[in-house]
Design a protein around this motif. Structure first.
Motif, PDB file in Angstrom:
ATOM      1  N   VAL A 116       1.131  -1.266  -0.090  1.00 47.87           N
ATOM      2  CA  VAL A 116       0.179  -0.329   0.125  1.00 47.87           C
ATOM      3  C   VAL A 116       0.549   1.441   0.115  1.00 47.87           C
ATOM      4  O   VAL A 116       1.772   1.345   0.941  1.00 47.87           O
ATOM      5  CB  VAL A 116      -0.679  -0.227   1.238  1.00 47.87           C
ATOM      6  N   THR A 117       0.217   2.377  -0.659  1.00 49.86           N
ATOM      7  CA  THR A 117       1.469   3.612  -1.132  1.00 49.86           C
ATOM      8  C   THR A 117       0.033   4.359  -1.253  1.00 49.86           C
ATOM      9  O   THR A 117      -0.922   4.706  -1.014  1.00 49.86           O
ATOM     10  CB  THR A 117       1.943   3.352  -1.647  1.00 49.86           C
ATOM     11  N   GLU A 165      -3.816   2.193  16.309  1.00 48.05           N
ATOM     12  CA  GLU A 165      -3.445   0.934  15.415  1.00 48.05           C
ATOM     13  C   GLU A 165      -4.305  -0.139  15.030  1.00 48.05           C
ATOM     14  O   GLU A 165      -4.313  -0.258  14.130  1.00 48.05           O
ATOM     15  CB  GLU A 165      -1.665   0.558  16.115  1.00 48.05           C
ATOM     16  N   GLN A 166      -5.254  -0.426  16.084  1.00 46.40           N
ATOM     17  CA  GLN A 166      -6.301  -1.583  16.113  1.00 46.40           C
ATOM     18  C   GLN A 166      -7.290  -1.058  15.513  1.00 46.40           C
ATOM     19  O   GLN A 166      -7.563  -1.393  14.436  1.00 46.40           O
ATOM     20  CB  GLN A 166      -6.646  -2.459  17.041  1.00 46.40           C
ATOM     21  N   GLY A 202      -6.803  -2.379   7.150  1.00 46.84           N
ATOM     22  CA  GLY A 202      -6.632  -3.750   6.846  1.00 46.84           C
ATOM     23  C   GLY A 202      -4.832  -4.217   7.674  1.00 46.84           C
ATOM     24  O   GLY A 202      -4.135  -4.842   6.627  1.00 46.84           O
ATOM     25  N   TRP A 203      -4.257  -2.285   7.534  1.00 44.94           N
ATOM     26  CA  TRP A 203      -3.343  -2.651   7.792  1.00 44.94           C
ATOM     27  C   TRP A 203      -2.833  -1.127   9.148  1.00 44.94           C
ATOM     28  O   TRP A 203      -4.095  -0.846   9.185  1.00 44.94           O
ATOM     29  CB  TRP A 203      -2.402  -2.227   7.277  1.00 44.94           C
ATOM     30  N   SER A 204      -1.655  -1.440   9.321  1.00 46.98           N
ATOM     31  CA  SER A 204      -1.697  -0.359  10.532  1.00 46.98           C
ATOM     32  C   SER A 204      -0.173  -0.158  10.592  1.00 46.98           C
ATOM     33  O   SER A 204       0.917  -0.678   9.465  1.00 46.98           O
ATOM     34  CB  SER A 204      -1.910  -1.072  11.580  1.00 46.98           C
ATOM     35  N   PHE A 232       0.968 -10.109  10.661  1.00 48.03           N
ATOM     36  CA  PHE A 232       1.086  -9.751   8.864  1.00 48.03           C
ATOM     37  C   PHE A 232       2.515  -9.744   8.159  1.00 48.03           C
ATOM     38  O   PHE A 232       3.447  -9.463   7.690  1.00 48.03           O
ATOM     39  CB  PHE A 232       1.090  -8.227   8.995  1.00 48.03           C
ATOM     40  N   GLY A 233       3.463 -11.125   9.244  1.00 47.17           N
ATOM     41  CA  GLY A 233       4.703 -11.538   8.937  1.00 47.17           C
ATOM     42  C   GLY A 233       5.510 -10.931   9.052  1.00 47.17           C
ATOM     43  O   GLY A 233       5.627  -9.753   9.884  1.00 47.17           O
TER      44      GLY A 233
END
Length: 207
Positions: free
Chosen positions: A71-72, A122-123, A130-132, A197-198
């Protein structure tokens, strides 16, 4: 996510691909063209600012369902001692989200959706986007400081490619800049291995 692109069918597709590559190269060149600080600038004393306004670009790479994702987004960051406003937008200028944090809660607004609220900002990003990103820590990292266990903010050496570990993140302060007599990072790279998220890689450009 890896996507197989079809073979270009005509010259218009080649032109579009060429323009896209040129735009990416131009952006990367602009991000790395800042001159290094002079020894006097790097050694100058710095103070943590309570009121902060920044803008730039964030890129995020992570894994979801064993697939690589990226994502950007562009960002506008407005910080006061009691509030934080972050506006995220696409490269085309479309608003992705507006985030607001106070000492007791956080909210996130997206177009045509109800405003979401949570105590953990952040949650809230994970649940909504879907990201943080580590927003609470970035409040001082973006200024070139790090918070010690005793809650004292310590200035990070204003050296290009300076690295440190903090809050489980591997940080690399790739480039520094002076803006309105304020020395702060120009680019920060962050990396952290997570269960959800690895390997998460975040690149932040400060304009």
């Amino acid at each position: 996510m890896n996507i197989a692109l079809p073979r270009p069918a005509h010259r218009h597709t080649n032109l579009i691909c060429g323009l896209f590559i040129l735009a990416c190269c131009t952006f990367l060149s602009a991000c790395t063209s800042t001159k290094s600080l002079t020894p006097q600038q790097a050694a100058a004393p710095r103070n943590l600012q309570e009121n902060l306004q920044l803008n730039g670009r964030i890129s995020i790479r992570y894994q979801q369902d064993q697939q690589d994702q990226s994502v950007t987004v562009n960002y506008e960051w407005q910080q006061t001692p009691t509030e934080l406003h972050i506006s995220l937008s696409s490269s085309f200028g479309q608003t992705v989200a507006n985030i607001h944090q106070t000492p007791i809660s956080a909210s996130l607004e997206q177009a045509k959706q109800e405003t979401r609220y949570a105590t953990d900002i952040e949650q809230l990003l994970i649940d909504s986007l879907g990201w943080s990103i580590p927003i609470n820590d970035l409040k001082i990292w973006l200024q070139g400081f790090d918070l010690q266990p005793n809650k004292i903010a310590v200035a990070i050496p204003a050296q290009d490619d300076f690295q440190l570990n903090s809050k489980g993140w591997q940080l690399r302060f790739v480039k520094w800049q002076e803006d309105a007599r304020q020395v702060r990072p120009k680019r920060i790279d962050l990396e952290k291995m997570t269960e959800q998220f690895g390997l998460v890689k975040i690149g932040i450009i400060i304009m």
